[in-house]
Scaffold this motif. Structure first.
Motif, PDB file in Angstrom:
ATOM      1  N   VAL A 306      85.346  14.295  49.473  1.00  0.00           N
ATOM      2  CA  VAL A 306      86.012  14.791  48.283  1.00  0.00           C
ATOM      3  C   VAL A 306      85.303  14.179  47.064  1.00  0.00           C
ATOM      4  N   ILE A 307      84.876  15.032  46.151  1.00  0.00           N
ATOM      5  CA  ILE A 307      84.080  14.583  45.015  1.00  0.00           C
ATOM      6  C   ILE A 307      84.921  14.650  43.744  1.00  0.00           C
ATOM      7  N   THR A 308      84.957  13.560  43.029  1.00  0.00           N
ATOM      8  CA  THR A 308      85.633  13.529  41.729  1.00  0.00           C
ATOM      9  C   THR A 308      84.645  13.059  40.667  1.00  0.00           C
ATOM     10  N   TYR A 309      84.837  13.564  39.467  1.00  0.00           N
ATOM     11  CA  TYR A 309      83.955  13.248  38.359  1.00  0.00           C
ATOM     12  C   TYR A 309      84.759  12.647  37.213  1.00  0.00           C
ATOM     13  N   GLY A 310      84.186  11.642  36.576  1.00  0.00           N
ATOM     14  CA  GLY A 310      84.779  11.044  35.387  1.00  0.00           C
ATOM     15  C   GLY A 310      83.706  10.845  34.328  1.00  0.00           C
ATOM     16  N   TYR A 311      84.117  10.824  33.061  1.00  0.00           N
ATOM     17  CA  TYR A 311      83.170  10.720  31.954  1.00  0.00           C
ATOM     18  C   TYR A 311      83.633   9.651  30.983  1.00  0.00           C
ATOM     19  N   PHE A 312      82.695   8.879  30.497  1.00  0.00           N
ATOM     20  CA  PHE A 312      83.015   7.851  29.517  1.00  0.00           C
ATOM     21  C   PHE A 312      81.824   7.660  28.578  1.00  0.00           C
ATOM     22  N   ILE A 313      82.092   7.002  27.455  1.00  0.00           N
ATOM     23  CA  ILE A 313      81.084   6.795  26.414  1.00  0.00           C
ATOM     24  C   ILE A 313      80.920   5.296  26.184  1.00  0.00           C
ATOM     25  N   THR A 314      79.696   4.872  26.028  1.00  0.00           N
ATOM     26  CA  THR A 314      79.409   3.479  25.682  1.00  0.00           C
ATOM     27  C   THR A 314      78.606   3.448  24.386  1.00  0.00           C
ATOM     28  N   TYR A 315      78.829   2.397  23.621  1.00  0.00           N
ATOM     29  CA  TYR A 315      78.037   2.175  22.419  1.00  0.00           C
ATOM     30  C   TYR A 315      77.985   0.681  22.153  1.00  0.00           C
ATOM     31  N   GLU A 316      77.085   0.293  21.291  1.00  0.00           N
ATOM     32  CA  GLU A 316      76.910  -1.116  20.955  1.00  0.00           C
ATOM     33  C   GLU A 316      77.271  -1.345  19.497  1.00  0.00           C
ATOM     34  N   PHE A 317      77.942  -2.457  19.237  1.00  0.00           N
ATOM     35  CA  PHE A 317      78.334  -2.777  17.870  1.00  0.00           C
ATOM     36  C   PHE A 317      78.327  -4.281  17.684  1.00  0.00           C
ATOM     37  N   LEU A 318      78.147  -4.679  16.440  1.00  0.00           N
ATOM     38  CA  LEU A 318      78.100  -6.099  16.115  1.00  0.00           C
ATOM     39  C   LEU A 318      79.509  -6.646  15.990  1.00  0.00           C
ATOM     40  N   SER A 319      79.763  -7.789  16.599  1.00  0.00           N
ATOM     41  CA  SER A 319      81.072  -8.430  16.504  1.00  0.00           C
ATOM     42  C   SER A 319      80.888  -9.929  16.332  1.00  0.00           C
ATOM     43  N   HIS A 320      81.987 -10.594  16.013  1.00  0.00           N
ATOM     44  CA  HIS A 320      81.944 -12.025  15.724  1.00  0.00           C
ATOM     45  C   HIS A 320      82.440 -12.811  16.924  1.00  0.00           C
ATOM     46  N   GLN A 321      81.800 -13.919  17.192  1.00  0.00           N
ATOM     47  CA  GLN A 321      82.211 -14.805  18.271  1.00  0.00           C
ATOM     48  C   GLN A 321      82.440 -16.201  17.700  1.00  0.00           C
ATOM     49  N   THR A 322      83.575 -16.760  17.984  1.00  0.00           N
ATOM     50  CA  THR A 322      83.946 -18.038  17.366  1.00  0.00           C
ATOM     51  C   THR A 322      83.258 -19.223  18.017  1.00  0.00           C
ATOM     52  N   VAL A 323      82.924 -19.111  19.295  1.00  0.00           N
ATOM     53  CA  VAL A 323      82.260 -20.229  19.966  1.00  0.00           C
ATOM     54  C   VAL A 323      80.765 -20.106  19.776  1.00  0.00           C
ATOM     55  N   ASP A 324      80.073 -21.261  19.910  1.00  0.00           N
ATOM     56  CA  ASP A 324      78.628 -21.266  19.744  1.00  0.00           C
ATOM     57  C   ASP A 324      77.976 -20.599  20.932  1.00  0.00           C
ATOM     58  N   LEU A 325      76.885 -19.878  20.657  1.00  0.00           N
ATOM     59  CA  LEU A 325      76.111 -19.231  21.706  1.00  0.00           C
ATOM     60  C   LEU A 325      74.775 -19.942  21.867  1.00  0.00           C
ATOM     61  N   LYS A 326      74.305 -20.032  23.085  1.00  0.00           N
ATOM     62  CA  LYS A 326      72.983 -20.556  23.363  1.00  0.00           C
ATOM     63  C   LYS A 326      72.105 -19.405  23.797  1.00  0.00           C
ATOM     64  N   PHE A 327      70.841 -19.518  23.456  1.00  0.00           N
ATOM     65  CA  PHE A 327      69.927 -18.459  23.835  1.00  0.00           C
ATOM     66  C   PHE A 327      69.804 -18.432  25.360  1.00  0.00           C
ATOM     67  N   SER A 328      69.879 -17.217  25.902  1.00  0.00           N
ATOM     68  CA  SER A 328      69.809 -17.045  27.341  1.00  0.00           C
ATOM     69  C   SER A 328      68.559 -16.264  27.703  1.00  0.00           C
ATOM     70  N   LYS A 329      68.004 -16.583  28.864  1.00  0.00           N
ATOM     71  CA  LYS A 329      66.826 -15.854  29.315  1.00  0.00           C
ATOM     72  C   LYS A 329      67.177 -14.436  29.688  1.00  0.00           C
ATOM     73  N   SER A 330      68.406 -14.189  30.073  1.00  0.00           N
ATOM     74  CA  SER A 330      68.821 -12.865  30.498  1.00  0.00           C
ATOM     75  C   SER A 330      69.257 -12.040  29.315  1.00  0.00           C
ATOM     76  N   LYS A 331      68.810 -10.820  29.238  1.00  0.00           N
ATOM     77  CA  LYS A 331      69.231  -9.928  28.163  1.00  0.00           C
ATOM     78  C   LYS A 331      70.694  -9.563  28.294  1.00  0.00           C
ATOM     79  N   CYS A 332      71.197  -9.500  29.518  1.00  0.00           N
ATOM     80  CA  CYS A 332      72.597  -9.148  29.724  1.00  0.00           C
ATOM     81  C   CYS A 332      73.515 -10.222  29.168  1.00  0.00           C
TER      82      CYS A 332
END
Length: 618
Positions: A306-332
């Protein structure tokens, strides 16, 4: 080599560029100046002499080779006419003093030297799109009223304010890196007592309050341009500017009405409401143009999977993060993924989905961080909820993002966002069971499309009761979702940086084919290739069996005829495919809106909820 270097440096000075431009006017050459071509009272008429009117016509005629481009100064045309009418007046000092306006655009000027002081009556100087990093005020004529320095390499104003032209009324500094606090100290009434118009657009000013405090000391300021600076993205702009500068008449090329000034009254005193942050709301609306994926199903289609189909949309946007971030080797790891709650099957296939999901071709996920890492913004990916297929799918997805890094938000808007539409295909199979025999329930096409219709009767020759029939229906187990990208589009957002506070766009992702159409096209191409190979083998066997030169011509003709038939069959295939193309384009409604306070009262009402409101990152 050293002499050549000195020559190049001198050619970058403003006076050297002006000397070249004046020399190209040919004020002492035909048809200007003195010469045998001029007809005077004492001269005899001859074939080589010209009337004065004829010489003037040569200066202005569009097709004349002696017509000059005088766009760098409006005085050039009149000066050349004087060179014809009264050439005796054109001595060096007269030429310099004749110019009141100079427009030197994109000439590679890097040094404003003291040679400019020769232009003793200069009132307007435009030096846009050059390479000037410093303006010595002592090299500017005191008569100057307009100074335009747009798009140069300025980063400080110390040399300009040491002894500025006292009559200056217009100062254009847009598109220079002047956002430091030291620059603000040089924009006061002490340095510019007569300044009426000031252009500070795209100068990367971050602290609006400090800038407004300095500008408030300019007694004659009536016109101000601030668009393109990061703080203009905040909700309190332009209200704070209007209330802080009561003498201002025009802001960003718009007249300030009395009603607008009244509505923002006392906003500058509400210091507790002013926060250096922006609030942007992204809304995804209706999607049209997706062909029905189950259009080709019929009653002969196997019951499982039985085959079912679903559709969704993704986009990227700039947001604020309160904790400090460290540079990561992984793009993800550099981006925080904001998505709705997944099903179990979704969670099991996250790794596969990341590989199959669309990513921008022009850029990877970008991380914006300040050097001190205490204020960090990053690009996050948002995913809408899944919808089943319909001719018009209304996602009605709205997300609000709070961003404190206004400089990073401006860069993000200039880059734009990437929107992707994805399809999720799920195959469901009967679960293995020892007690309950696996039956194959018959489902019609409507049941496969959404499962909204009631279950059709189970085909069986036995006379068991309804309970036993229900037990014969197997439980379905879902495979990991199979996702494919239907389309991706880049959405420009520069309009949010320049005056606009909302961008409405209908994203066009092109036209789509259904999977069945693609599979049919591929199978037809394979069948056609096999047929051609088989016919060729038969032809080779016949030619070997018959042999002889007499049959070669016939075989060649037969092969040509068959080739013609193959081409016709290929044409038929392409014709069939062209008919099956979905003509309606795939479109997605998208809007991005910046929060802007319309009055001081509205600011007071909306600020408290926003202080506790955080972007939806769950």
């Amino acid at each position: 080599m050293q002499e050549q270097l000195l020559t190049d440096m001198s050619s970058n000075t403003l006076s050297a560029v002006l000397e070249k431009l004046i020399h190209r006017l040919c004020l002492h050459d035909f048809p200007c100046g003195y010469g045998t071509w001029r007809k005077t009272k004492g001269s005899t008429e001859g074939a080589e002499t010209e009337e004065t009117d004829a010489l003037l016509d040569l200066l202005s005629c569009p097709h004349s080779p002696w017509r000059q481009d005088g766009s760098w100064s409006p005085q050039t045309a009149a000066l050349r006419q004087l060179a014809v009418l009264t050439p005796e007046r054109l001595h060096t000092d007269f030429i310099y003093s004749y110019f009141t306006t100079l427009h030197i655009l994109d000439k590679g000027v890097s040094v404003v030297d003291d040679g400019l002081l020769k232009f003793s009556k200069l009132e307007e100087l435009v030096l846009s799109a050059n390479k000037i990093s410093e303006i010595p005020a002592e090299n500017l004529p005191s008569t100057l009223k307009i100074l335009e320095l747009r798009d140069n390499w300025l980063s400080a104003l110390n040399s300009l304010t040491s002894c500025p032209p006292p009559r200056l009324q217009y100062l254009g500094l847009s598109s220079n890196s002047l956002g430091s606090h030291d620059v603000v100290c040089h924009l006061t009434g002490t340095h510019w007592p007569q300044l009426v118009c000031l252009d500070l657009s795209d100068c990367e000013f971050q602290n609006q309050q400090a800038l407004l405090d300095a500008l408030n000391t300019l007694p004659c300021l009536r016109t101000l341009v601030l668009e393109g600076n990061p703080f203009t993205l905040a909700p309190f702009y332009p209200g704070l500017t209007v209330d802080s500068l009561p003498r201002l008449s025009y802001l960003d090329a718009s007249r300030i009405s009395p009603e607008e000034r009244c509505s923002f009254s006392s906003l500058s005193k509400m210091t507790d409401l002013i926060e250096d942050r922006a609030s942007a709301t992204v809304s995804v609306g209706r999607v049209r143009g997706i062909p029905d994926p189950l259009m080709s199903l019929d009653e002969n289609t196997p019951d499982f999977p039985v085959i079912t189909y679903g559709y969704f949309i993704t986009y990227e946007f700039l947001s604020h993060q309160t904790v400090d971030l460290k540079f990561s080797k992984s793009k993800c790891d550099a981006a925080h993924v904001t998505e709705d709650v997944f099903s179990d099957a979704d969670l099991q296939s996250n790794k596969n989905c990341e590989k199959e999901s669309s990513k921008p071709d022009a850029q990877d996920l970008v991380v914006y961080t300040e050097k001190t890492c205490y204020d960090t913004a990053h690009v996050s990916r948002h995913r809408t909820s899944k919808l089943t297929w319909a001719e018009c799918m209304d996602f009605s997805d709205t997300q609000t993002y709070i961003v404190s890094d206004l400089g990073g938000l401006k860069r993000f808007f200039n880059q734009g966002l990437y929107l992707t539409l994805e399809e999720e295909k799920v195959l469901s199979w009967p679960a293995a069971s020892e007690d309950v025999p696996v039956a194959k329930p018959s489902r019609n096409v409507k049941e496969r499309k959404g499962g909204k219709e009631k279950e059709s009767p189970i085909k069986s020759g036995s006379t068991k009761d309804k309970d036993k029939k229900k037990k014969s229906v197997p439980d379905l187990v879902q495979d990991a979702p199979i996702r494919r990208t239907l389309g991706s589009v880049h959405v420009p957002l520069q309009g949010l940086v320049k005056r606009g506070h909302k961008v409405d766009v209908l994203c066009d992702l092109g036209t789509l084919h259904t999977e069945s159409e693609l599979e049919a096209t591929q199978s037809l191409e394979k069948d056609l290739g096999k047929k051609i190979k088989e016919d060729k083998k038969k032809e080779d066997k016949e030619s070997k069996r018959r042999g002889g030169s007499g049959t070669k011509q016939k075989n060649t003709a037969a092969f040509k005829g068959r080739g013609k038939g193959n081409k016709e069959s290929e044409t038929d295939v392409h014709t069939d495919n062209s008919v099956s193309i979905q003509l309606e384009p795939l479109t997605v409604e998208l809007s991005v809106e910046l929060e802007k306070w319309q009055s001081a009262a509205e600011a007071n009402q909306l600020t408290l909820p926003h202080k506790s409101k955080q972007p939806d990152l769950s």
